[in-house]
Design an enzyme around this catalytic site. Structure first.
Site, short mmCIF file in Angstrom:
data_model
loop_
_atom_site.label_atom_id
_atom_site.label_comp_id
_atom_site.label_asym_id
_atom_site.label_seq_id
_atom_site.Cartn_x
_atom_site.Cartn_y
_atom_site.Cartn_z
N ARG A 117 0.70 -1.08 -0.10
CA ARG A 117 0.13 -0.11 0.04
C ARG A 117 0.96 1.42 0.06
NH1 ARG A 117 -5.19 1.25 3.51
NH2 ARG A 117 -6.16 0.14 1.86
N HIS A 144 -7.65 0.63 -6.17
CA HIS A 144 -7.76 -0.06 -5.01
C HIS A 144 -8.38 -1.40 -5.47
CE1 HIS A 144 -7.90 -1.26 -1.28
NE2 HIS A 144 -8.86 -0.61 -0.42
N GLN A 147 -10.44 -4.12 -3.19
CA GLN A 147 -11.47 -3.60 -2.66
C GLN A 147 -12.50 -3.84 -3.84
OE1 GLN A 147 -12.33 -2.14 0.37
NE2 GLN A 147 -14.41 -2.43 -0.28
N ASP A 239 -17.37 7.20 -1.58
CA ASP A 239 -16.00 7.14 -0.78
C ASP A 239 -15.73 8.63 0.08
OD1 ASP A 239 -13.67 6.24 0.20
OD2 ASP A 239 -12.63 6.57 -2.00
N CYS A 279 -16.33 1.65 0.69
CA CYS A 279 -15.31 0.68 0.94
C CYS A 279 -14.64 0.93 2.37
CB CYS A 279 -14.00 1.26 -0.13
SG CYS A 279 -13.58 2.94 0.11
N ARG A 307 -13.51 -8.89 1.65
CA ARG A 307 -12.10 -8.45 1.43
C ARG A 307 -11.19 -9.78 1.61
NH1 ARG A 307 -10.04 -3.48 1.47
NH2 ARG A 307 -8.02 -4.42 0.74
#
Ligand code: CP
Ligand code: NVA
Length: 320
Positions: A117, A144, A147, A239, A279, A307
């Site tokens: 990340r 991402h 996700q 988001d 998310c 996830r």
């Protein structure tokens, strides 16, 4: 003879590969991973565990905070019989100037896969180019993809299909909007992104999604009108307005995005059986009101759980 439609074939093809963005997968491989994720979830719920990664290790390098990504990868690999190693750049020699390229070459000799990340997608690419092991994108400023694997699994569970499902993404044209657009286009969904004019998704990602949608029968629309996007949506997704690394812009963004809040009024434009997705982490009172995210049609914790299941599928396929 193995054919492309054979799930075993797709699984074998994925071994040793890197997953930096959704388009690193063929549409067939994406379908295979979602199917495997469903199977692993069922096994997990019935208490059965498959130790397909026994003795293997996943290095997890974080240059930004995380709750879901860290814990879902770490528990996921543990359940598969392996171990996760949490790394952060401050505690590695990276913090003292060792290059990403050297770090990638060194770690390739120890671990069986790396999850990273970081901020710039180029940094992830540089690591991946120098690594001899599977590298997984655990979020960059650009994408991402893990996700969105979990999100597609969740939509499949809730709607029974992906093709033709309308997803309205309301908010910042950020990493989530990019990966959602790509994933929706690859699976024949109908996605409408509503973002303020100066915060639209990158044109290159929109173009790529339009091409992909042309092949799958999907639809991709970008607008600055949240009402237009939300109309008859099966899924409303939002988001945060300020992503990690944009903390200094928080005040300004609150003003710019004020018309892009998912509240009861915007929600009422969606189909009656629509689901709300995010998310996480969420900021109630900013991008979404509490009545929507905590309402009966919100599936945000199902997304978060998925996830783990979908990343178990991903790690099994890449590192098995
Ligand atoms: N959704 C997500 O990636 O959460 P974390 O930042 O907690 O990992
Ligand atoms: N867009 C958000 C997603 C967090 C999971 C960020 O990058 O901070």
């Amino acid at each position: 003879m193995k054919t492309e439609a054979d799930p075993v074939f797709a699984g074998n093809e994925l071994r040793g590969r890197k997953f930096l963005k959704l388009t690193d997968l063929s549409k067939h491989e994406l379908g295979y991973l979602l199917e495997l994720a469903g199977e692993l979830k069922q096994k997990h719920k019935s208490g059965m565990h498959e130790e397909s990664l026994k003795g293997k290790t996943l290095g997890m390098l974080f240059e930004k905070p995380s709750t879901r990504t860290r814990v879902s990868f770490e528990t996921g690999i543990f359940q598969l019989g392996g171990a996760g190693i949490f790394l952060n750049s401050d505690n590695l020699q990276l913090g003292r100037g060792e290059t990403m390229a050297d770090t990638a070459k060194v770690l390739s000799g120890y671990v069986d896969g790396m999850m990273i990340r970081t901020f710039s997608h180029n940094v992830l690419e540089e690591f991946a180019e120098n690594a001899e092991i599977p590298v997984i994108n655990g979020l960059t400023d650009m994408y991402h993809p893990c996700q969105v694997l979990a999100d597609l699994q969740t939509i499949l569970e809730e709607k029974g299909r992906l093709k033709g499902v309308k997803l309205a993404y309301i908010g910042d044209g950020n990493n989530m909007s990019h990966s959602l657009m790509t994933g929706a286009a690859m699976t024949g969904m109908d996605i409408s992104i509503a973002a303020p004019d100066d915060y639209l998704p990158y044109t290159s990602v929109v173009q790529e999604a339009l091409t992909s949608a042309g092949q799958t029968g999907g639809r991709v629309e970008v607008t600055s009108d949240p009402q237009e996007a939300a109309k008859q949506a099966d899924v409303i997704y939002t988001d945060v307005w300020a992503s990690m690394g944009q903390e200094g812009e928080q005040g300004n963004r609150k003003q710019v995005f004020s018309d892009f809040q998912v509240d009861a009024k915007l929600w009422s434009l969606a189909n009656n059986d629509a689901i709300f997705m995010h998310c996480l982490p969420a900021h109630r009172g900013e991008e979404v009101t509490a009545d929507v995210i905590d309402g009966k049609q919100s599936v945000v914790f199902q997304q978060a759980e998925n996830r783990m299941h979908v990343q178990k599928a991903l790690m099994t396929a890449l590192m098995g």
